[in-house]
Design a protein around this motif. Sequence first.
Motif, PDB file in Angstrom:
ATOM      1  N   THR A 138       0.824  -1.202   0.000  1.00 51.59           N
ATOM      2  CA  THR A 138       0.000   0.000   0.000  1.00 51.59           C
ATOM      3  C   THR A 138       0.861   1.257   0.000  1.00 51.59           C
ATOM      4  O   THR A 138       0.579   2.220  -0.736  1.00 51.59           O
ATOM      5  CB  THR A 138      -0.931   0.004   1.220  1.00 51.59           C
ATOM      6  N   VAL A 160      -4.987   5.239   5.052  1.00 52.32           N
ATOM      7  CA  VAL A 160      -5.052   4.240   3.982  1.00 52.32           C
ATOM      8  C   VAL A 160      -3.917   3.234   4.110  1.00 52.32           C
ATOM      9  O   VAL A 160      -4.123   2.017   4.035  1.00 52.32           O
ATOM     10  CB  VAL A 160      -5.008   4.931   2.601  1.00 52.32           C
ATOM     11  N   LEU A 187      -6.223   0.390   6.046  1.00 55.16           N
ATOM     12  CA  LEU A 187      -6.839  -0.528   5.087  1.00 55.16           C
ATOM     13  C   LEU A 187      -6.306  -1.960   5.225  1.00 55.16           C
ATOM     14  O   LEU A 187      -7.100  -2.908   5.265  1.00 55.16           O
ATOM     15  CB  LEU A 187      -6.632   0.001   3.663  1.00 55.16           C
ATOM     16  N   THR A 192      -8.492  -5.353   6.484  1.00 52.27           N
ATOM     17  CA  THR A 192      -8.515  -6.572   5.676  1.00 52.27           C
ATOM     18  C   THR A 192      -8.150  -7.796   6.504  1.00 52.27           C
ATOM     19  O   THR A 192      -8.841  -8.823   6.472  1.00 52.27           O
ATOM     20  CB  THR A 192      -7.541  -6.431   4.491  1.00 52.27           C
TER      21      THR A 192
END
Length: 537
Positions: free
Chosen positions: A348, A379, A383, A387
Amino acid sequence: MQEMSYIWSATRRKSPLRTCLFLYLAALLLQQADPIKAQECRQVPPREGRDKAATMMADMNDRLERGQFRNLVRLKQLEQMLFEDPIQEDNSTVICPNIQTFVFKIKQTKFQGLNLSSKSILPEFRTQHSMRFPAELMKKSRRRAAEMKLVCIYLNTPGLFQDGKNSSLLNNDILGATLENTSVTNLTEPVEIRFWHNQTLDNSNASCVFWVEGTENSSLGNWSSAGCETTHCKDIVLCQCKHLTYFAVLLKISSAPIDEAILAPLTYISMVGCSVSAAASLLTVLHYLTSRKKSRDYTTKIHMNLLGALFLLNVFFLLSGPLALVQSTWLCRGTAAFLQYSLLCCLTWMAIEGFHLYLLLIKVYNVYIRRYVLKLCAVGWGLPALTVVSILIFKEETYGLHIIETDTGYNNTTMCWITDKAQDVHYILNVGYAGITVLFNMVILVTIMRMLRKLRSNMNSQKEQVKKDLVTVLGLTCLLGTTWALAFLSFGVFLIPQLILFTIINSFLGFFICLWYCTVRRQPDPSPSTGSSQMTK
């Protein structure tokens, strides 16, 4: 349930992270509170209550499911308990998902042989197997008793019969048979064991083996094929052996084999590279945090977050191997979850590096984003966390013990990672996400290289400037993670070179980024001609 309702009312207003943690804990509590378990053992024919052998089997099945049962002494105790347990019928069966026992009363004068098939007992079972015992079996007994017991045990486990080489077995199926107080060897008519499968197998990649116990209490046993014949039919491996013990089919290759000769050096390179990268990443981040002249530009902060993610990835990768040997399911599962979290964070932040370069150099217009770095951190770190937590809630068996198989089936390596039961998660999240990230960043890298070339074509070429541009391109190649594209060349003649290059470059990736960062920071203030190489600070 009232307590959970109270916790939910107090938690839901706080933050999304707390909400996710609450949902995970609630799922675990509900799973433990459910009195009806799909994994419950059952006896055939049914009895009132549960005898000692069935109770022991239920405990063993639970431990096998969690990967915590690796003691052959308990298996011997179960055999003895089955021999001593009185049964009224001619046979008795206890069926659990990972272990099944079949006890038969055999009369010496009337025994004409025995056929045992899982199809007649559990037609819907995940794998099928059978055993056929010849009439000669009872002639090997020195006892003069009218009746004797034959105990057959089926096991589905990758870790119970470990020979020190982490050998791979077909479907992890193991079949064993023991005659009461009798050692059965040198039969003229062999015992036939059949294993059903859906793979492409022949004598070059699969052979019938039996278990040989270690000579000492502390020594491991081993799998041997001596005295057993292997016959391959369509979807069936037929084993013919002239004695009774535990049998299996040893696989000599895997779907993605690694040459045994290069696994050891690759492991050594990975350990050294990850150690160096972890140390370099940590020192660079600490130097940045403690520096009096701390750079406050967004680019440097993004670099530091990427180095932080690489540090976590290297540390948990180094821990995944040793912790796989601890034989703790939850410890290994947690390590595997943190390892994937670190990998997703790295991917990421590499994508964020590409996005930031796009805004900085390609879009060219002044773009103002309020709390830019804070949103990028949400983010880059949030993120992947969301997940991984979701996977733990809905599919917790994703993480656990993973075996890296060699082309010979011997000297395999174990680590805490995504299990074979959840390869879809690996291909979607890891391979798919890495492919999208690498493709996006390669487009960014090619665009920047074209910009540099166009810029230099309008000026006199200088060796010093060419060197600076080369350093810029090499640094961006590491920052954007385009070296991970090597992972998609693992086929055919490219396999061995790809494994070597991928291991060397990506295990030292953190060190390369730190080296490039320090080199760029030592350069003088950018001039108009070198602005593009300095914009990545």
